[in-house]
Design a protein around this motif. Sequence first.
Motif, PDB file in Angstrom:
ATOM      1  N   LEU A 116       0.830  -1.205   0.000  1.00 20.48           N
ATOM      2  CA  LEU A 116       0.000   0.000   0.000  1.00 20.48           C
ATOM      3  C   LEU A 116       0.865   1.256   0.000  1.00 20.48           C
ATOM      4  CD1 LEU A 116      -2.886  -0.980   2.447  1.00 20.48           C
ATOM      5  CD2 LEU A 116      -2.979  -0.754  -0.039  1.00 20.48           C
ATOM      6  N   GLY A 117       2.024   1.192   0.649  1.00 25.70           N
ATOM      7  CA  GLY A 117       2.950   2.316   0.591  1.00 25.70           C
ATOM      8  C   GLY A 117       3.437   2.570  -0.823  1.00 25.70           C
ATOM      9  N   ARG A 118       3.691   1.497  -1.567  1.00 20.70           N
ATOM     10  CA  ARG A 118       4.082   1.636  -2.975  1.00 20.70           C
ATOM     11  C   ARG A 118       2.929   2.201  -3.804  1.00 20.70           C
ATOM     12  NH1 ARG A 118       8.353  -0.647  -5.303  1.00 20.70           N
ATOM     13  NH2 ARG A 118       7.161  -1.109  -7.195  1.00 20.70           N
ATOM     14  N   LEU A 119       1.709   1.802  -3.489  1.00 18.25           N
ATOM     15  CA  LEU A 119       0.551   2.332  -4.195  1.00 18.25           C
ATOM     16  C   LEU A 119       0.466   3.847  -4.036  1.00 18.25           C
ATOM     17  CD1 LEU A 119      -2.171   1.869  -5.709  1.00 18.25           C
ATOM     18  CD2 LEU A 119      -3.230   1.594  -3.467  1.00 18.25           C
ATOM     19  N   LEU A 120       0.712   4.324  -2.833  1.00 20.46           N
ATOM     20  CA  LEU A 120       0.652   5.758  -2.554  1.00 20.46           C
ATOM     21  C   LEU A 120       1.918   6.486  -2.981  1.00 20.46           C
ATOM     22  CD1 LEU A 120      -0.920   5.463   0.990  1.00 20.46           C
ATOM     23  CD2 LEU A 120      -2.057   6.398  -1.028  1.00 20.46           C
ATOM     24  N   GLY A 121       2.986   5.731  -3.293  1.00 20.58           N
ATOM     25  CA  GLY A 121       4.236   6.358  -3.681  1.00 20.58           C
ATOM     26  C   GLY A 121       5.072   6.800  -2.513  1.00 20.58           C
ATOM     27  N   ARG A 122       4.845   6.226  -1.348  1.00 16.49           N
ATOM     28  CA  ARG A 122       5.560   6.669  -0.155  1.00 16.49           C
ATOM     29  C   ARG A 122       6.767   5.799   0.173  1.00 16.49           C
ATOM     30  NH1 ARG A 122       4.279  11.236  -1.140  1.00 16.49           N
ATOM     31  NH2 ARG A 122       2.178  11.964  -0.651  1.00 16.49           N
ATOM     32  N   VAL A 123       6.874   4.631  -0.446  1.00 18.49           N
ATOM     33  CA  VAL A 123       8.039   3.762  -0.197  1.00 18.49           C
ATOM     34  C   VAL A 123       8.472   3.124  -1.510  1.00 18.49           C
ATOM     35  CG1 VAL A 123       7.458   3.269   2.215  1.00 18.49           C
ATOM     36  CG2 VAL A 123       6.557   1.788   0.420  1.00 18.49           C
ATOM     37  N   ASP A 124       9.768   3.111  -1.776  1.00 21.51           N
ATOM     38  CA  ASP A 124      10.378   2.257  -2.795  1.00 21.51           C
ATOM     39  C   ASP A 124       9.686   2.346  -4.154  1.00 21.51           C
ATOM     40  OD1 ASP A 124      12.101   0.388  -3.838  1.00 21.51           O
ATOM     41  OD2 ASP A 124      10.850  -1.313  -3.272  1.00 21.51           O
ATOM     42  N   VAL A 125       9.568   3.574  -4.707  1.00 22.83           N
ATOM     43  CA  VAL A 125       8.913   3.716  -6.016  1.00 22.83           C
ATOM     44  C   VAL A 125       9.771   4.502  -7.001  1.00 22.83           C
ATOM     45  CG1 VAL A 125       6.558   3.523  -5.168  1.00 22.83           C
ATOM     46  CG2 VAL A 125       7.675   5.755  -5.180  1.00 22.83           C
ATOM     47  N   GLU A 126      11.034   4.711  -6.683  1.00 24.18           N
ATOM     48  CA  GLU A 126      11.879   5.503  -7.581  1.00 24.18           C
ATOM     49  C   GLU A 126      11.933   4.922  -8.986  1.00 24.18           C
ATOM     50  OE1 GLU A 126      13.444   8.419  -7.348  1.00 24.18           O
ATOM     51  OE2 GLU A 126      12.445   8.675  -5.431  1.00 24.18           O
ATOM     52  N   ASP A 127      11.803   3.584  -9.095  1.00 21.26           N
ATOM     53  CA  ASP A 127      11.927   2.952 -10.403  1.00 21.26           C
ATOM     54  C   ASP A 127      10.758   3.260 -11.324  1.00 21.26           C
ATOM     55  OD1 ASP A 127      10.342   1.542  -8.611  1.00 21.26           O
ATOM     56  OD2 ASP A 127      10.642  -0.371  -9.612  1.00 21.26           O
ATOM     57  N   ILE A 128       9.619   3.710 -10.772  1.00 18.55           N
ATOM     58  CA  ILE A 128       8.461   3.970 -11.630  1.00 18.55           C
ATOM     59  C   ILE A 128       8.128   5.452 -11.766  1.00 18.55           C
ATOM     60  CG2 ILE A 128       7.437   1.743 -11.055  1.00 18.55           C
ATOM     61  CD1 ILE A 128       5.442   3.301  -9.298  1.00 18.55           C
ATOM     62  N   LEU A 129       8.764   6.308 -10.992  1.00 16.17           N
ATOM     63  CA  LEU A 129       8.415   7.736 -11.035  1.00 16.17           C
ATOM     64  C   LEU A 129       8.682   8.339 -12.410  1.00 16.17           C
ATOM     65  CD1 LEU A 129       9.536   9.100  -7.552  1.00 16.17           C
ATOM     66  CD2 LEU A 129       7.272   8.402  -8.317  1.00 16.17           C
ATOM     67  N   ASP A 130       9.839   8.049 -12.985  1.00 13.26           N
ATOM     68  CA  ASP A 130      10.165   8.605 -14.302  1.00 13.26           C
ATOM     69  C   ASP A 130       9.144   8.166 -15.346  1.00 13.26           C
ATOM     70  OD1 ASP A 130      12.356   9.938 -13.340  1.00 13.26           O
ATOM     71  OD2 ASP A 130      13.780   8.347 -13.866  1.00 13.26           O
ATOM     72  N   VAL A 131       8.716   6.908 -15.259  1.00 11.32           N
ATOM     73  CA  VAL A 131       7.747   6.384 -16.229  1.00 11.32           C
ATOM     74  C   VAL A 131       6.423   7.133 -16.125  1.00 11.32           C
ATOM     75  CG1 VAL A 131       6.421   4.344 -16.910  1.00 11.32           C
ATOM     76  CG2 VAL A 131       8.816   4.116 -16.236  1.00 11.32           C
ATOM     77  N   ILE A 132       5.979   7.397 -14.912  1.00 12.89           N
ATOM     78  CA  ILE A 132       4.678   8.046 -14.710  1.00 12.89           C
ATOM     79  C   ILE A 132       4.721   9.514 -15.119  1.00 12.89           C
ATOM     80  CG2 ILE A 132       3.035   8.812 -12.960  1.00 12.89           C
ATOM     81  CD1 ILE A 132       3.523   6.169 -11.506  1.00 12.89           C
ATOM     82  N   PHE A 133       5.725  10.255 -14.654  1.00 10.59           N
ATOM     83  CA  PHE A 133       5.713  11.697 -14.861  1.00 10.59           C
ATOM     84  C   PHE A 133       6.134  12.128 -16.254  1.00 10.59           C
ATOM     85  CE2 PHE A 133       5.893  11.552 -10.165  1.00 10.59           C
ATOM     86  CZ  PHE A 133       4.769  12.315  -9.921  1.00 10.59           C
ATOM     87  N   ARG A 134       6.828  11.292 -16.987  1.00 13.75           N
ATOM     88  CA  ARG A 134       7.200  11.685 -18.328  1.00 13.75           C
ATOM     89  C   ARG A 134       6.008  11.672 -19.276  1.00 13.75           C
ATOM     90  NH1 ARG A 134      10.783   6.318 -19.603  1.00 13.75           N
ATOM     91  NH2 ARG A 134       9.099   4.930 -20.305  1.00 13.75           N
TER      92      ARG A 134
END
Length: 406
Positions: free
Chosen positions: A382-400
């Motif tokens: 659930l922390g990954r769902l909210l982006g509060r833990v261990d999500v650096e690998d997907i941030l670039d994909v989402i925001f680009r």
Amino acid sequence: MPAPRVATRALLHDVGQRPIDDSVVLWFPGPASATGEDVAEFHVHGGRAVVAAMFAALSSFKNVRPAEPGEFTRRAFENGKLDLTEAEGLDDLIHADTDRQRRQALRQLKGVLGDKARDWRAQIIEASALIEAGIDFSDEGDVPAELTAPALAKVRALLIEIEKVLAGQGHGERLRDGLVVAIAGPPNVGKSTLINQLARREVAIVSPHAGTTRDIIEVQLDLDGYPVTFIDTAGIRETSDPVEQEGVRRARARAGEADLVLWLADDFDAKVRHDGATPVWLVRNKIDLAGAGAAGVVERRGRPMAEYRISASRGDGIPELIAGLVTFAQDYFGSTEGGLISRERQRTLLLATADSLRRGLAAAGKGDELVAEDLRAAAHSLGRLLGRVDVEDILDVIFREFCVGK
């Protein structure tokens, strides 16, 4: 400096004191801003010369550069102004093509899933604390049982709630991606004329010569608020032309991937037998030449399949066909107003959460340490769902995927 959060009219100048534009300026000192940082907005007239002069003036300052796509939203996320589900909702809102997509995206932006996930995570942490307290007091007789029982009851109720959300059959994801309808059939039966009729403009070349359409033409339309992509494919026939052969291959492949196939035919004795998973409707065209008949059905594995009779050139039968497509879309998308999930990433992490909760319940009685570890895994998902833990690998994909400047 203008007063904070008050629209102020100002004549803007460049560093050489040359006037640029008569504008409106807004100043938002952090942290009370959209990104949590100091933010200034310049509302200028939209002429290209004005915008070019503004960029030139701003670029003359040190440490000033254009924003990357999604950079403002990413800074808002990193500064705790919104969670990852809300950022995804904003992205969906920017790209919404229909009113139903807009409403779903706005619900995500307002935190309909994020608020639920935060509440679920808090409940899991509370249950985990009870379990771990029972471990700490394991030598004190009845104390562990008194702590474990309410924790497991909380986990069972939570699992039922998450499973109900997951049972939504992907309606939210479907609405975000849209319905794909392929128009297929032999050459020169009016496929391009039909897609022009549906789009109410000329998007495909219409010719009396067979094999005119060599590639796939896609048109995105809004049908009663539902996003529908219509695909005009090459006529399917045997041919020795290598270019047309490639068009036929692509047509077959795209029709196989579609959610619905409209098989167009001008032979009123034509039969369609389709054994694939994709629904196929038989659309008999050119009734102005062959004579109109009542809509009927054609068999598909012993089940009735819709049949429509139209004149793509005159428009006869088109309203009935569109009404049928709207009904199909309503069934396909289902009820999305109460859905919480709009992306596969969200579904995957909720599935992982539910799996961890099931393992924790199954481990009850085999060791509280195992239960506690499974609850920690559920909270992590659930922390990954909210982006509060261990999500650096997907941030670039989402925001680009965001537009520049947002």
